[in-house]
Each structure stands twice: as structure tokens, then as C-alpha cells.
Enzyme design. Structure first.
Site, mmCIF file in Angstrom:
data_model
loop_
_atom_site.group_PDB
_atom_site.id
_atom_site.type_symbol
_atom_site.label_atom_id
_atom_site.label_comp_id
_atom_site.label_asym_id
_atom_site.label_seq_id
_atom_site.Cartn_x
_atom_site.Cartn_y
_atom_site.Cartn_z
ATOM 1 C CD GLU A 1 -1.229 -6.625 -1.594
ATOM 2 O OE1 GLU A 1 -2.384 -6.211 -1.376
ATOM 3 O OE2 GLU A 1 -0.377 -6.823 -0.703
ATOM 4 C CB CYS B 1 -0.875 -0.031 1.255
ATOM 5 S SG CYS B 1 -2.223 1.121 1.218
#
Length: 120
Positions: A81, A47
Site C-alpha cells: 500500500e 501494514c
């Protein structure tokens, strides 16, 4: 890319890296990124967030760059990710376009994909 993230798990499996600016009034958080302590998929970034008042100043690219430098130290290729959010995709495309142009502008002659990969 927080607009697409929801945390269902404990934060213990993650490392958090905060970026700050400092002035005569102290330190001010600019943003942060996180990555899993152990990632089976070799993700180097889970993130990333740059606060709105600091966006479009290069801090996102700086944090992406740090995530790849950490991967190099770990001797891993690293990738963010998936899936990337719309903002994440724009940020990574911008990061890699800048990185490739820096290399190609400095390099004389021909260069292979493998050589480009080794330089990054």
C-alpha cells in the site's frame, strides 16, 4: 510502518498474519502484517510491524517475502500500500536489493529484466 497508519475503518476487511517465535516458555509474537481481503489496487500488504526487540533480525524481510508468496498463490503481481513510510521504503529497498543479488549471484550469463521479473 505504524507511525504513519491510522485506522478509521473496521478491521473486518483485513487479513492479519502474526509471526511468532517459540521456546520452552511458549510462543512470543515477533510482529505481524495485514493485507486487505479484496484490494482493487492489488496491494499485497497494508501494514507491517516488527516489535523493537526483534528488529534487524530479518523478520521484516521474511514478512515481506510471505506477502509476495501469497500474491503468487493468488496469481497477482502485488505491491505494498502506498505511500510507504520512511521505514517502509528502507525495508522494501533492502528486501529487493537482497532478492536481486541472490538471483544475480546464482545466474550465469546475461539476464533480461523480464527474466528477473519472472524469477521473483
Amino acid at each position: 510502518f505504524l507511525d504513519h497508519k491510522t485506522l478509521y475503518f473496521d478491521v473486518q476487511p483485513f487479513l492479519f498474519y502474526a509471526i511468532c517465535t517459540c521456546d520452552d516458555q511458549g510462543a512470543h509474537i515477533v510482529g505481524y502484517f495485514s493485507k486487505e481481503r479484496v484490494s482493487a489496487e492489488d496491494y499485497n500488504l497494508a501494514c507491517i510491524l516488527t516489535l523493537p526487540c526483534y528488529q534487524r533480525r530479518g523478520y521484516g524481510k521474511f514478512m515481506i517475502s510471505i506477502s509476495y508468496e501469497l500474491s503468487k498463490r493468488e496469481k497477482k503481481l502485488g505491491t505494498p500500500e502506498r505511500p510507504l513510510s520512511d521505514l517502509g521504503l528502507v525495508s522494501y529497498r533492502s528486501y529487493w536489493a537482497t532478492k536481486m543479488l541472490e538471483i544475480l549471484c546464482k545466474h550465469k550469463g546475461t539476464i533480461s529484466i523480464q527474466e528477473l521479473s519472472d524469477m521473483t
